[in-house]
Write an enzyme that holds these catalytic residues in place. Sequence first.
Site, PDB file in Angstrom:
ATOM      1  N   GLU A  13      -2.370   8.885   8.289  1.00 41.83           N
ATOM      2  CA  GLU A  13      -0.913   8.674   8.280  1.00 41.83           C
ATOM      3  C   GLU A  13      -0.233   9.456   9.405  1.00 41.83           C
ATOM      4  OE1 GLU A  13       1.406   6.907   6.396  1.00 41.83           O
ATOM      5  OE2 GLU A  13      -0.251   5.747   5.552  1.00 41.83           O
ATOM      6  N   HIS A  29      -6.975   2.796   4.265  1.00 41.44           N
ATOM      7  CA  HIS A  29      -6.761   3.594   5.474  1.00 41.44           C
ATOM      8  C   HIS A  29      -8.059   3.763   6.279  1.00 41.44           C
ATOM      9  CE1 HIS A  29      -3.053   4.774   3.387  1.00 41.44           C
ATOM     10  NE2 HIS A  29      -2.631   5.313   4.506  1.00 41.44           N
ATOM     11  N   CYS A  78      -4.403  -1.579  -1.681  1.00 42.22           N
ATOM     12  CA  CYS A  78      -4.571  -0.140  -1.917  1.00 42.22           C
ATOM     13  C   CYS A  78      -5.624   0.000  -2.999  1.00 42.22           C
ATOM     14  CB  CYS A  78      -3.242   0.459  -2.366  1.00 42.22           C
ATOM     15  SG  CYS A  78      -3.320   2.163  -2.960  1.00 42.22           S
ATOM     16  N   CYS A 117     -10.798   2.969   0.551  1.00 42.72           N
ATOM     17  CA  CYS A 117      -9.366   3.173   0.785  1.00 42.72           C
ATOM     18  C   CYS A 117      -9.017   2.356   2.013  1.00 42.72           C
ATOM     19  CB  CYS A 117      -9.049   4.651   0.998  1.00 42.72           C
ATOM     20  SG  CYS A 117      -7.340   4.962   1.516  1.00 42.72           S
ATOM     21  N   ASP A 127       0.870  -1.180   0.000  1.00 36.61           N
ATOM     22  CA  ASP A 127       0.000   0.000   0.000  1.00 36.61           C
ATOM     23  C   ASP A 127       0.903   1.225   0.000  1.00 36.61           C
ATOM     24  OD1 ASP A 127      -2.371   1.596   0.273  1.00 36.61           O
ATOM     25  OD2 ASP A 127      -1.979   1.776   2.403  1.00 36.61           O
ATOM     26  N   SER A 128       0.286   2.386  -0.136  1.00 32.21           N
ATOM     27  CA  SER A 128       1.048   3.633  -0.077  1.00 32.21           C
ATOM     28  C   SER A 128       1.567   3.922   1.327  1.00 32.21           C
ATOM     29  CB  SER A 128       0.177   4.802  -0.545  1.00 32.21           C
ATOM     30  OG  SER A 128      -0.946   4.958   0.311  1.00 32.21           O
TER      31      SER A 128
END
Length: 271
Positions: free
Chosen positions: A151, A185, A74, A183, A11-12
Amino acid sequence: MPSNAPIGLYDSGLGGLSVVREVLRQLPHESHTYIGDTARVPYGGRSPEELLAFNREILDLLLQSGVKAVVVACNTSSAVALPVLDAECPVPIIGLIEAGARAAVEGGQRIGVIATEATIRSRAHVRAIEDLDVACQVFPTACPQLVPMIESGLWEGPKAEAIVFESLAPLLDAKLDTLILGCTHYPFVRQVISDILGPSVRLVDPAEEAVRVLGDILAAHDLLADQAIPRHRMLVSGDPITFYQQAHLLLGDVVPAVEHVPVANALPIAL
């Protein structure tokens, strides 16, 4: 490919750990190797060309480490890069878009999708839902503030609630019955989202369906692990210390030492 080889996930940044969490729940005997591209997060504002280059680089690192299957953990990468990577990857590779769509249409008719700008621009969720049930109405909404917020470690409290409320505002009058967390996240602020939308809106985490599909694929290829003690590995392109601290809060003692892996065109995290 040995059955006890690890599953690769990437993932990012932190978001893919919500998929790792689901792998730990559904496939507890499996080892995994996770890469978080934290030096280049967020992916949502990137061009398709950048995203494909980043994805190819990360996928190559996972393949070099000997993974037996790959989960593109992701949604942005699943929407933009997976159609290309699927033809290039020598091991099974799955994403999250179709998994989320399948789960959403099971009882959903007015379906919201919250995701990054790049994912929403791709219309991947809309197409996937319409392919399954053209009668559904889909309400896609980009939420560019959420990945940087998560993040940074801001997952609850008044400031997080205000940012999430602002992000969800376009959907508050849409009379949704279902919302796709588009997403990886977003499951980390699932309770905040639920509190804002209320109990009548079912939240769909695509990781649950994606990992179920992964298990079926591994079984079909005789690749399910039989080891009693799985081995896990985590790598990041940014700061491993910060990532370890946040990952430990999210997943607990299962988190191993976090390694640094260099990537091309690394940029500081923009928060």
